[in-house]
Design a protein around this motif. Sequence first.
Motif, PDB file in Angstrom:
ATOM      1  N   ARG A   1       4.164   5.893  -7.365  1.00 20.48           N
ATOM      2  CA  ARG A   1       3.547   4.413  -7.541  1.00 20.48           C
ATOM      3  C   ARG A   1       3.393   3.666  -6.429  1.00 20.48           C
ATOM      4  NH1 ARG A   1       4.526   2.452 -12.760  1.00 20.48           N
ATOM      5  NH2 ARG A   1       3.500   0.404 -12.192  1.00 20.48           N
ATOM      6  N   GLN A   2       2.514   3.385  -5.897  1.00 17.92           N
ATOM      7  CA  GLN A   2       2.293   2.319  -5.047  1.00 17.92           C
ATOM      8  C   GLN A   2       2.804   0.809  -5.575  1.00 17.92           C
ATOM      9  OE1 GLN A   2      -2.113   1.753  -4.520  1.00 17.92           O
ATOM     10  NE2 GLN A   2      -1.775   2.561  -2.446  1.00 17.92           N
ATOM     11  N   ILE A   3       3.572   0.417  -4.305  1.00 22.49           N
ATOM     12  CA  ILE A   3       4.426  -0.987  -4.396  1.00 22.49           C
ATOM     13  C   ILE A   3       3.671  -1.991  -5.287  1.00 22.49           C
ATOM     14  CG2 ILE A   3       5.889  -2.604  -3.364  1.00 22.49           C
ATOM     15  CD1 ILE A   3       6.773  -0.195  -1.402  1.00 22.49           C
ATOM     16  N   GLY A   4       2.491  -2.134  -4.720  1.00 23.94           N
ATOM     17  CA  GLY A   4       1.418  -3.198  -5.109  1.00 23.94           C
ATOM     18  C   GLY A   4       1.261  -3.148  -6.714  1.00 23.94           C
TER      19      GLY A   4
ATOM     20  N   SER B   1       0.801  -1.086   0.065  1.00 26.86           N
ATOM     21  CA  SER B   1       0.069  -0.180  -0.021  1.00 26.86           C
ATOM     22  C   SER B   1       0.864   1.250  -0.079  1.00 26.86           C
ATOM     23  CB  SER B   1      -1.102   0.023   1.115  1.00 26.86           C
ATOM     24  OG  SER B   1      -0.126  -0.112   2.393  1.00 26.86           O
ATOM     25  N   LEU B   2       2.124   1.272   0.342  1.00 25.04           N
ATOM     26  CA  LEU B   2       2.947   2.437   0.427  1.00 25.04           C
ATOM     27  C   LEU B   2       3.264   2.570  -1.058  1.00 25.04           C
ATOM     28  CD1 LEU B   2       5.455   1.936   3.543  1.00 25.04           C
ATOM     29  CD2 LEU B   2       3.362   3.361   3.128  1.00 25.04           C
ATOM     30  N   ARG B   3       3.643   3.804  -1.127  1.00 25.70           N
ATOM     31  CA  ARG B   3       4.376   4.342  -2.381  1.00 25.70           C
ATOM     32  C   ARG B   3       5.893   4.342  -2.495  1.00 25.70           C
ATOM     33  NH1 ARG B   3       0.210   6.885  -5.078  1.00 25.70           N
ATOM     34  NH2 ARG B   3      -1.776   7.781  -3.844  1.00 25.70           N
ATOM     35  N   VAL B   4       6.417   4.060  -3.602  1.00 31.22           N
ATOM     36  CA  VAL B   4       7.889   4.084  -3.821  1.00 31.22           C
ATOM     37  C   VAL B   4       8.502   5.098  -2.801  1.00 31.22           C
ATOM     38  CG1 VAL B   4      10.164   4.262  -5.137  1.00 31.22           C
ATOM     39  CG2 VAL B   4       7.894   2.988  -5.969  1.00 31.22           C
TER      40      VAL B   4
END
Length: 293
Positions: free
Chosen positions: A124-127, A89-92
């Motif tokens: 971008r989200q890591i997912g 859910s975290l962004r880069v």
Amino acid sequence: MTVLARTIEATRRYGDVLALDRVSLDIRAGELVGLLGPNGAGKSTLINLFVGLRRPTSGTVELLGGSPGDPVTRRGIGVTPQETGLPESLRVGEIVDFISAHFPKKVEKGELLARFGLSDLIKRQIGGLSGGQKRRLAVALAFAGEPKLVFLDEPTTGLDVEARRALWDGVRAFHEDGGTVLLTSHYLEEIEALAERVVVVGRGRVLADDTVRAVRDIVGVRRVSLSAADLPDLPGVIGSEREDGRVHLLTTDPDRLVVELVRSGAPFSGLEIRPSTLEEAFLTITSKESAHA
């Protein structure tokens, strides 16, 4: 040269399995060391000892002049294990900030992402990243805290050629600035492209420890290539393959092989003899170790 990490007669057992057998190894400041070995050779176990994830069953492990078990000591290293799990859910940019916050010194976020070709992914989200993008991010995070020493376990697994070379450039930049790297890889061309020193392990022991060229010379393997329809059995051949109408023979005694080839009367042309590649040397070292086991 200053020794940054060291094992002295380090042995590690998992139940009845002997993963490392009295391994003594020094990693010195400024080195870029390639660690080679087949699956189960002990590469990951050795890295786990260095970074404090495992303790030796016997022997000693030192890291940056202290114990790998000391959290303060570990602030001076960076690690990318074979498998990583990043919060999807975290962004880069957010994960870089989170990891960097654990270190007293840190690489500027934009600089770190640019070094590994990740600048355009900062929001971008890591997912939503591809597997290769996640892998590059995992490697980049190992450099976030301005480490003195970085351990990379199979860093380019799953990357295409272009992404792999971009990652190589990031590792080279760190090394050229004086950083120290120990990396494992199944891509032997990666070791040849990056490493100055090669350590070959097999069955938990160090089989060779020297420069790429010296590792080739240790085994004395030469590659004899020629064009021929059929060949008799020749002495000293330890491996062979046929490709595009040419036969490639691996031997430790090319002179004897060529003499016997001429004596056989078999027609051939285009004879070439050259040193082995690191891959050929690696296969020879590990096959000899298996034969002696």
